[in-house]
Design an enzyme around this catalytic site. Structure first.
Site, mmCIF file in Angstrom:
data_model
loop_
_atom_site.group_PDB
_atom_site.id
_atom_site.type_symbol
_atom_site.label_atom_id
_atom_site.label_comp_id
_atom_site.label_asym_id
_atom_site.label_seq_id
_atom_site.Cartn_x
_atom_site.Cartn_y
_atom_site.Cartn_z
ATOM 1 N N LYS A 135 0.824 -1.215 0.000
ATOM 2 C CA LYS A 135 0.000 0.000 0.000
ATOM 3 C C LYS A 135 0.856 1.263 0.000
ATOM 4 C CE LYS A 135 -1.923 1.889 4.039
ATOM 5 N NZ LYS A 135 -1.640 3.288 4.183
ATOM 6 N N ASN A 136 1.835 1.305 0.923
ATOM 7 C CA ASN A 136 2.556 2.564 1.084
ATOM 8 C C ASN A 136 3.558 2.835 -0.037
ATOM 9 O OD1 ASN A 136 0.960 3.188 3.234
ATOM 10 N ND2 ASN A 136 2.436 2.563 4.802
ATOM 11 N N ARG A 193 -4.257 10.181 3.829
ATOM 12 C CA ARG A 193 -2.987 10.797 4.174
ATOM 13 C C ARG A 193 -2.087 10.950 2.937
ATOM 14 N NH1 ARG A 193 -0.225 13.805 7.838
ATOM 15 N NH2 ARG A 193 1.938 13.162 8.005
ATOM 16 N N ARG A 222 -0.178 14.691 12.912
ATOM 17 C CA ARG A 222 0.670 14.198 11.827
ATOM 18 C C ARG A 222 1.054 15.379 10.933
ATOM 19 N NH1 ARG A 222 -2.036 8.871 9.420
ATOM 20 N NH2 ARG A 222 0.074 8.447 8.712
ATOM 21 N N PRO A 223 2.006 16.185 11.397
ATOM 22 C CA PRO A 223 2.353 17.385 10.638
ATOM 23 C C PRO A 223 3.037 17.039 9.314
ATOM 24 C CG PRO A 223 3.880 17.087 12.468
ATOM 25 C CD PRO A 223 2.851 15.999 12.582
ATOM 26 N N ILE A 224 3.087 18.024 8.401
ATOM 27 C CA ILE A 224 3.858 17.825 7.166
ATOM 28 C C ILE A 224 4.891 18.950 7.026
ATOM 29 C CG2 ILE A 224 2.150 16.436 5.911
ATOM 30 C CD1 ILE A 224 1.478 19.021 4.325
ATOM 31 N N ASP A 225 5.346 19.449 8.192
ATOM 32 C CA ASP A 225 6.315 20.556 8.170
ATOM 33 C C ASP A 225 7.613 20.181 7.450
ATOM 34 O OD1 ASP A 225 6.420 18.867 10.605
ATOM 35 O OD2 ASP A 225 8.248 19.990 10.995
ATOM 36 N N GLN A 226 8.023 18.919 7.548
ATOM 37 C CA GLN A 226 9.274 18.519 6.888
ATOM 38 C C GLN A 226 9.130 18.488 5.368
ATOM 39 O OE1 GLN A 226 12.231 18.189 8.692
ATOM 40 N NE2 GLN A 226 10.811 19.038 10.200
ATOM 41 N N ASP A 239 3.476 0.316 12.257
ATOM 42 C CA ASP A 239 2.240 -0.226 11.667
ATOM 43 C C ASP A 239 1.953 -1.659 12.125
ATOM 44 O OD1 ASP A 239 2.048 2.185 10.402
ATOM 45 O OD2 ASP A 239 2.823 1.476 8.486
ATOM 46 N N ILE A 290 6.907 6.468 17.293
ATOM 47 C CA ILE A 290 6.631 7.218 16.057
ATOM 48 C C ILE A 290 5.423 8.139 16.233
ATOM 49 C CG2 ILE A 290 6.218 7.034 13.557
ATOM 50 C CD1 ILE A 290 8.893 5.775 14.423
ATOM 51 N N ARG A 323 -9.359 0.277 3.555
ATOM 52 C CA ARG A 323 -8.452 1.297 3.009
ATOM 53 C C ARG A 323 -7.087 0.696 2.689
ATOM 54 N NH1 ARG A 323 -7.073 5.274 6.858
ATOM 55 N NH2 ARG A 323 -5.419 5.393 5.338
HETATM 56 N N1 EPU Z 1 6.517 13.961 11.044
HETATM 57 C C1 EPU Z 1 6.731 15.293 11.341
HETATM 58 N N2 EPU Z 1 6.760 16.171 10.305
HETATM 59 C C2 EPU Z 1 6.606 15.793 9.019
HETATM 60 C C3 EPU Z 1 6.389 14.438 8.723
HETATM 61 C C4 EPU Z 1 6.357 13.547 9.763
HETATM 62 O O1 EPU Z 1 6.887 15.671 12.491
HETATM 63 O O2 EPU Z 1 6.655 16.661 8.137
HETATM 64 C C5 EPU Z 1 6.499 12.983 12.140
HETATM 65 C C6 EPU Z 1 5.137 12.284 12.229
HETATM 66 O O3 EPU Z 1 4.217 13.036 12.984
HETATM 67 C C7 EPU Z 1 5.504 10.978 12.874
HETATM 68 C C8 EPU Z 1 6.897 10.682 12.297
HETATM 69 O O4 EPU Z 1 7.393 11.942 11.847
HETATM 70 O O5 EPU Z 1 5.628 11.157 14.240
HETATM 71 C C9 EPU Z 1 6.936 9.704 11.149
HETATM 72 O O6 EPU Z 1 6.011 10.099 10.159
HETATM 73 P P1 EPU Z 1 6.177 9.707 8.622
HETATM 74 O O7 EPU Z 1 6.222 10.954 7.832
HETATM 75 O O8 EPU Z 1 7.276 8.717 8.472
HETATM 76 O O9 EPU Z 1 4.811 8.999 8.367
HETATM 77 P P2 EPU Z 1 3.828 9.202 7.189
HETATM 78 O O10 EPU Z 1 4.587 9.450 5.919
HETATM 79 O O11 EPU Z 1 2.786 10.159 7.571
HETATM 80 C C10 EPU Z 1 3.860 6.700 6.524
HETATM 81 C C11 EPU Z 1 2.802 5.667 6.344
HETATM 82 C C12 EPU Z 1 2.246 5.263 7.689
HETATM 83 C C13 EPU Z 1 3.374 4.765 8.574
HETATM 84 C C14 EPU Z 1 4.502 5.803 8.657
HETATM 85 C C15 EPU Z 1 5.715 5.333 9.411
HETATM 86 C C16 EPU Z 1 1.896 6.256 4.200
HETATM 87 C C17 EPU Z 1 0.776 6.798 3.426
HETATM 88 N N3 EPU Z 1 1.757 6.201 5.507
HETATM 89 O O12 EPU Z 1 3.192 7.797 7.129
HETATM 90 O O13 EPU Z 1 1.352 4.229 7.438
HETATM 91 O O14 EPU Z 1 2.903 4.547 9.870
HETATM 92 O O15 EPU Z 1 4.913 6.180 7.327
HETATM 93 O O16 EPU Z 1 6.238 4.189 8.838
HETATM 94 O O17 EPU Z 1 2.900 5.837 3.640
HETATM 95 C C18 EPU Z 1 -0.382 2.761 7.893
HETATM 96 O O18 EPU Z 1 -0.090 2.198 6.823
HETATM 97 O O19 EPU Z 1 -1.185 2.283 8.735
HETATM 98 C C19 EPU Z 1 0.243 4.030 8.211
HETATM 99 C C20 EPU Z 1 -0.199 4.847 9.156
#
Ligand code: EPU
Length: 417
Positions: free
Chosen positions: A22-23, A92, A121-125, A304, A326, A396
């Site tokens: 999926k991811n 997401r 779940r911020p996207i600041d990065q 996960d 995480i 999903r």
């Molecule tokens: N984070 C920040 N800022 C950012 C991005 C992330 O602070 O800009 C923090 C998040 O809040 C979290 C950590 O960094 O605490 C890791 O987040 P990451 O960005 O790695 O997660 P994601 O991209 O939002 C993906 C998967 C998730 C999986 C995580 C970790 C997708 C669509 N989602 O999420 O999948 O848990 O990586 O491996 O790829 C799931 O499949 O059930 C799921 C939640």
């Protein structure tokens, strides 16, 4: 609304075929928009998130032909950088359209991404990275607007290890002018899969799977034929199904290397695992031993899998401790598990689980995707009948979960609530 009704207590046996990741898929579909010609992507998981993405790409003007496990994406007619708000806010991974559309049009407008409610779940990065490439961002009325005159390579250090930010910056940078260096990158197998896909389209990305990724911008990308890797979390989920039900299951079509952390923990618990080329046999004969788990970015134990594993720990001898590093709020589902007799205490990012002799069936909610899978596993292991409500969360990300379980002789049916 649909629910699962499960009659538990039966050891599951047989084999299960694992679907595409999926991811990976949710990033590879947007990545296909970067090319000038069509791509054929196979081993596509047949899940709701992919359906949503396909709809969004059609709205943007892309041509999409979707079969169950294959999709053809022709980006030629792409004429919009604004995916429909109602669709984008449902998942997401719609954030990957930002990187892809920014690369394609130097502009993207998108609703703040949705997805599982497992904490902030911020996207600041992601945004920090896009801005380093020359984009400007505004967030108004729940929409992110991001625009650049042109994208120019830069040196970007991520403050947190983020799968989404790492992939999104690969998307945005692969046609940017010059060289982009990404540091403190996520190393998950799906990060490597997306890099392999982009390289198959003509990108120049080196180092995916390590901390540092180097992207040399290219002018054009072309379509390609690509096969998505197997879903390691789906595989891990069925491994736990086998262990929780005292079963014997062959998990087929996997890359065992991607499952090392899960294999190690299950082995520590006393589960018997045999690794073959692309098949893993998981069986359990005796009691389960308690273990401690700390979730970490890959190659650490995946967050996960935290929820499915908690069910197993609830049935193990002694006290186990899970530390969720995480997400700060991925324990809500434990209240559902308690309804089935689990003994659990949560203190901040730690869950302390005292194993019990047995779980008992109850009506419970799938509070998010992996929590839903955990409830199904608990239902399969429990004595009596479990009803898992709101299974749309499971749909999903898990392809035909009840059908795959029925093939293992599970007593599970889907009904309308
Ligand atoms: N984070 C920040 N800022 C950012 C991005 C992330 O602070 O800009 C923090 C998040 O809040 C979290 C950590 O960094 O605490 C890791 O987040 P990451 O960005 O790695 O997660 P994601 O991209 O939002 C993906 C998967 C998730 C999986 C995580 C970790 C997708 C669509 N989602 O999420 O999948 O848990 O990586 O491996 O790829 C799931 O499949 O059930 C799921 C939640």
């Amino acid at each position: 609304m649909e629910k699962f009704i499960i009659k538990g207590g039966k050891p599951l046996r047989g084999s299960v075929q694992i679907s595409g990741a999926k991811n990976s898929a949710v990033a590879i579909l947007p990545a296909a928009l970067l090319a000038d010609t069509p791509s054929v992507i196979d081993n596509l998981p047949d899940i709701k998130d992919i359906e949503l993405l396909a709809q969004m790409i059609r709205h943007l003007g892309g041509k999409v032909e979707k079969k169950k496990h294959e999709i053809v994406i022709d980006p030629e007619g792409l004429n919009s950088f604004y995916p429909p708000r109602d669709l984008a806010s449902q998942m997401r991974a719609s954030y990957y359209l930002i990187g892809a559309l920014l690369s394609k049009f130097n502009e993207a407008v998108i609703a703040m991404p949705g997805g599982c409610n497992i904490g902030v779940r911020p996207i600041d990065q992601h945004i920090k990275g896009f801005e380093a490439l020359g984009a400007e961002t505004t967030i108004e009325h729940g929409l992110i607007r991001i625009k650049a005159k042109k994208l120019v390579g830069n040196h970007i250090y991520f403050d947190v290890v983020s799968v989404g930010a790492t992939i999104n910056l690969m998307l945005a940078a692969c046609k940017a002018e010059g060289v982009t260096i990404l540091e403190n990158c996520a190393k998950e197998p799906h990060v490597v899969d997306v890099a392999n896909f982009l390289n198959a389209m003509g990108a120049n990305i080196k180092g995916a799977g390590t901390d540092t990724i180097k992207i040399t911008g290219v002018d054009k990308l072309h379509g390609c034929h690509y096969t998505i890797i197997p879903d390691q979390i789906e595989a891990g989920t069925y491994m736990v199904v086998a262990a929780a039900t005292k079963g014997d299951v062959y998990i087929k079509g996997v890359i065992p290397n991607h499952l090392e952390a899960i294999i190690a923990k299950l082995t520590e618990m006393g589960v018997i695992i045999e690794e073959h080329d692309d098949v893993i046999r998981v069986r359990r004969e005796g009691p389960l031993k308690h273990v401690d788990i700390k979730t970490l970015p890959y190659p650490g134990f995946p967050t996960d899998m935290q929820q499915p594993m908690a069910v197993l720990l609830a049935l193990a001898d002694g006290i186990s401790v899970i530390t969720e590093n995480i997400y700060e709020n991925r324990f809500k589902y434990l209240d559902e598990l308690k309804k089935m007799g689990a003994r659990v205490r949560v203190e901040g990012r730690t869950a302390i689980i005292e194993g019990v002799e047995k779980l008992t069936g109850a009506p419970v909610y799938a509070t998010d995707l992996r929590a839903g899978a955990a409830m199904v596993i608990a239902g399969l292991a429990a004595e009596g009948i479990t009803e898992v409500m709101e299974v749309y969360h499971i749909d999903r990300g898990y392809e035909a979960m009840e059908v795959k379980l029925q093939a293992l002789a599970a007593d599970i049916i889907r009904v309308k609530e």
